[in-house]
Design an enzyme around this catalytic site. Structure first.
Site, PDB file in Angstrom:
ATOM      1  N   PRO A   9       0.792  -1.215   0.000  1.00 62.61           N
ATOM      2  CA  PRO A   9       0.000   0.000   0.000  1.00 62.61           C
ATOM      3  C   PRO A   9       0.836   1.282   0.000  1.00 62.61           C
ATOM      4  O   PRO A   9       1.872   1.362   0.648  1.00 62.61           O
ATOM      5  CB  PRO A   9      -0.837  -0.104   1.280  1.00 62.61           C
ATOM      6  CG  PRO A   9      -0.110  -1.064   2.146  1.00 62.61           C
ATOM      7  CD  PRO A   9       0.577  -2.015   1.216  1.00 62.61           C
ATOM      8  N   ASN A  10       0.337   2.227  -0.769  1.00 60.64           N
ATOM      9  CA  ASN A  10       0.874   3.585  -0.883  1.00 60.64           C
ATOM     10  C   ASN A  10       2.175   3.688  -1.660  1.00 60.64           C
ATOM     11  O   ASN A  10       2.639   4.788  -1.932  1.00 60.64           O
ATOM     12  CB  ASN A  10       1.020   4.244   0.496  1.00 60.64           C
ATOM     13  CG  ASN A  10      -0.300   4.327   1.211  1.00 60.64           C
ATOM     14  OD1 ASN A  10      -1.284   4.793   0.648  1.00 60.64           O
ATOM     15  ND2 ASN A  10      -0.346   3.839   2.440  1.00 60.64           N
ATOM     16  N   ARG A  17       5.059  11.136  -2.575  1.00 68.22           N
ATOM     17  CA  ARG A  17       4.748  10.871  -1.164  1.00 68.22           C
ATOM     18  C   ARG A  17       5.960  11.149  -0.282  1.00 68.22           C
ATOM     19  O   ARG A  17       7.005  10.523  -0.434  1.00 68.22           O
ATOM     20  CB  ARG A  17       4.332   9.406  -1.000  1.00 68.22           C
ATOM     21  CG  ARG A  17       4.142   8.992   0.436  1.00 68.22           C
ATOM     22  CD  ARG A  17       3.962   7.487   0.561  1.00 68.22           C
ATOM     23  NE  ARG A  17       3.806   7.103   1.958  1.00 68.22           N
ATOM     24  CZ  ARG A  17       4.019   5.904   2.420  1.00 68.22           C
ATOM     25  NH1 ARG A  17       4.383   4.945   1.602  1.00 68.22           N
ATOM     26  NH2 ARG A  17       3.866   5.655   3.690  1.00 68.22           N
ATOM     27  N   TYR A  22      11.032   9.213   1.411  1.00 68.05           N
ATOM     28  CA  TYR A  22      11.049   8.198   0.360  1.00 68.05           C
ATOM     29  C   TYR A  22      11.757   8.625  -0.923  1.00 68.05           C
ATOM     30  O   TYR A  22      11.911   7.821  -1.830  1.00 68.05           O
ATOM     31  CB  TYR A  22       9.616   7.758   0.040  1.00 68.05           C
ATOM     32  CG  TYR A  22       8.921   7.165   1.239  1.00 68.05           C
ATOM     33  CD1 TYR A  22       9.254   5.896   1.698  1.00 68.05           C
ATOM     34  CD2 TYR A  22       7.957   7.877   1.932  1.00 68.05           C
ATOM     35  CE1 TYR A  22       8.641   5.353   2.820  1.00 68.05           C
ATOM     36  CE2 TYR A  22       7.324   7.338   3.051  1.00 68.05           C
ATOM     37  CZ  TYR A  22       7.673   6.084   3.495  1.00 68.05           C
ATOM     38  OH  TYR A  22       7.069   5.549   4.600  1.00 68.05           O
ATOM     39  N   ASN A  74       8.176  -5.376  -0.823  1.00 70.54           N
ATOM     40  CA  ASN A  74       8.072  -4.233   0.074  1.00 70.54           C
ATOM     41  C   ASN A  74       6.603  -4.191   0.477  1.00 70.54           C
ATOM     42  O   ASN A  74       5.768  -3.674  -0.259  1.00 70.54           O
ATOM     43  CB  ASN A  74       8.495  -2.932  -0.599  1.00 70.54           C
ATOM     44  CG  ASN A  74       8.433  -1.755   0.361  1.00 70.54           C
ATOM     45  OD1 ASN A  74       7.778  -1.807   1.396  1.00 70.54           O
ATOM     46  ND2 ASN A  74       9.112  -0.677   0.003  1.00 70.54           N
ATOM     47  N   ALA A  77       3.038  -0.752   4.897  1.00 73.92           N
ATOM     48  CA  ALA A  77       2.491  -0.827   6.254  1.00 73.92           C
ATOM     49  C   ALA A  77       2.016  -2.229   6.631  1.00 73.92           C
ATOM     50  O   ALA A  77       1.928  -2.543   7.821  1.00 73.92           O
ATOM     51  CB  ALA A  77       1.352   0.176   6.408  1.00 73.92           C
ATOM     52  N   GLU A  98      12.813  -9.001   2.004  1.00 75.94           N
ATOM     53  CA  GLU A  98      11.952  -7.897   2.426  1.00 75.94           C
ATOM     54  C   GLU A  98      12.719  -6.588   2.217  1.00 75.94           C
ATOM     55  O   GLU A  98      13.885  -6.482   2.620  1.00 75.94           O
ATOM     56  CB  GLU A  98      11.604  -8.090   3.906  1.00 75.94           C
ATOM     57  CG  GLU A  98      10.719  -7.049   4.503  1.00 75.94           C
ATOM     58  CD  GLU A  98      10.456  -7.305   5.986  1.00 75.94           C
ATOM     59  OE1 GLU A  98      10.085  -6.349   6.671  1.00 75.94           O
ATOM     60  OE2 GLU A  98      10.627  -8.462   6.465  1.00 75.94           O
ATOM     61  N   HIS A 100      12.620  -2.236   2.428  1.00 80.43           N
ATOM     62  CA  HIS A 100      12.011  -0.984   2.896  1.00 80.43           C
ATOM     63  C   HIS A 100      12.890   0.168   2.446  1.00 80.43           C
ATOM     64  O   HIS A 100      14.115   0.108   2.630  1.00 80.43           O
ATOM     65  CB  HIS A 100      11.866  -0.974   4.412  1.00 80.43           C
ATOM     66  CG  HIS A 100      11.003  -2.085   4.912  1.00 80.43           C
ATOM     67  ND1 HIS A 100       9.638  -2.049   4.789  1.00 80.43           N
ATOM     68  CD2 HIS A 100      11.321  -3.272   5.483  1.00 80.43           C
ATOM     69  CE1 HIS A 100       9.144  -3.175   5.283  1.00 80.43           C
ATOM     70  NE2 HIS A 100      10.143  -3.941   5.697  1.00 80.43           N
ATOM     71  N   ARG A 107      12.568   4.907  12.807  1.00 80.75           N
ATOM     72  CA  ARG A 107      11.307   5.650  12.732  1.00 80.75           C
ATOM     73  C   ARG A 107      10.434   5.339  13.936  1.00 80.75           C
ATOM     74  O   ARG A 107      10.937   4.937  14.985  1.00 80.75           O
ATOM     75  CB  ARG A 107      10.620   5.328  11.404  1.00 80.75           C
ATOM     76  CG  ARG A 107      11.470   5.804  10.202  1.00 80.75           C
ATOM     77  CD  ARG A 107      10.806   5.611   8.894  1.00 80.75           C
ATOM     78  NE  ARG A 107       9.575   6.393   8.825  1.00 80.75           N
ATOM     79  CZ  ARG A 107       8.653   6.224   7.906  1.00 80.75           C
ATOM     80  NH1 ARG A 107       8.819   5.290   6.973  1.00 80.75           N
ATOM     81  NH2 ARG A 107       7.573   6.961   7.879  1.00 80.75           N
TER      82      ARG A 107
END
Length: 148
Positions: A9-10, A17, A22, A74, A77, A98, A100, A107
């Site tokens: 998502p996103n 964004r 990012y 990725n 969330a 994985e 990110h 964070r």
């Protein structure tokens, strides 16, 4: 299929964004680079993005049948919330990395736990979009060593 790249998502909003977190690279640019990187190594790369958990799970299930040999994911969330995606990755039993873009460990506290990391062969976090190409380099090496 050799390598499947899944984005959650996103991630379709990359480039606009929160560029301070990012960066300005778009998802289309990342995907094109990965397809080219895979092709240079003689690998077929497919990309998939969805904002919907069920669609990601369905695509993971398809990976078992389409011959996918490695997954770069990725999960966005969903990393921190989706036991269902974890279960799908376990059920499909295709090795995965994985990824990110940001360093999730630097964070918010809730971003520091992944439901997927302990199943992954590796985790790339905090290297920006380059994390994807590093994961692809690993996939190329792993698949080459396996006699692709």
């Amino acid at each position: 299929m050799d390598v499947l790249v899944i984005n959650g998502p996103n991630l379709n909003t990359l480039g606009t964004r929160e560029p301070e977190i990012y960066g300005s690279t778009t998802l289309a640019e990342i995907e094109a680079g990965l397809v080219a990187q895979g092709a240079a190594a003689g690998l077929e790369v497919d990309t998939f993005q969805s904002n919907h958990e069920g669609a990601i799970i369905d695509r993971l299930h398809e990976a078992r049948a389409d011959g996918t040999r490695f997954i770069i994911i990725n999960p966005g969330a969903f990393t921190h919330t989706s036991i269902a995606i974890r279960d799908a990755l376990a059920a499909v039993a295709v090795p995965f990395c994985e990824v990110h873009i940001s360093n999730v460990h630097a964070r918010e506290e809730f971003r520091r736990h992944s439901f997927l990391s302990d199943l992954a062969v590796g985790v790339m976090a905090g290297f920006g979009p380059q994390g994807y190409s590093l994961a692809m380099a690993y996939a190329v090496q792993r698949l080459s060593a396996a006699g692709s």
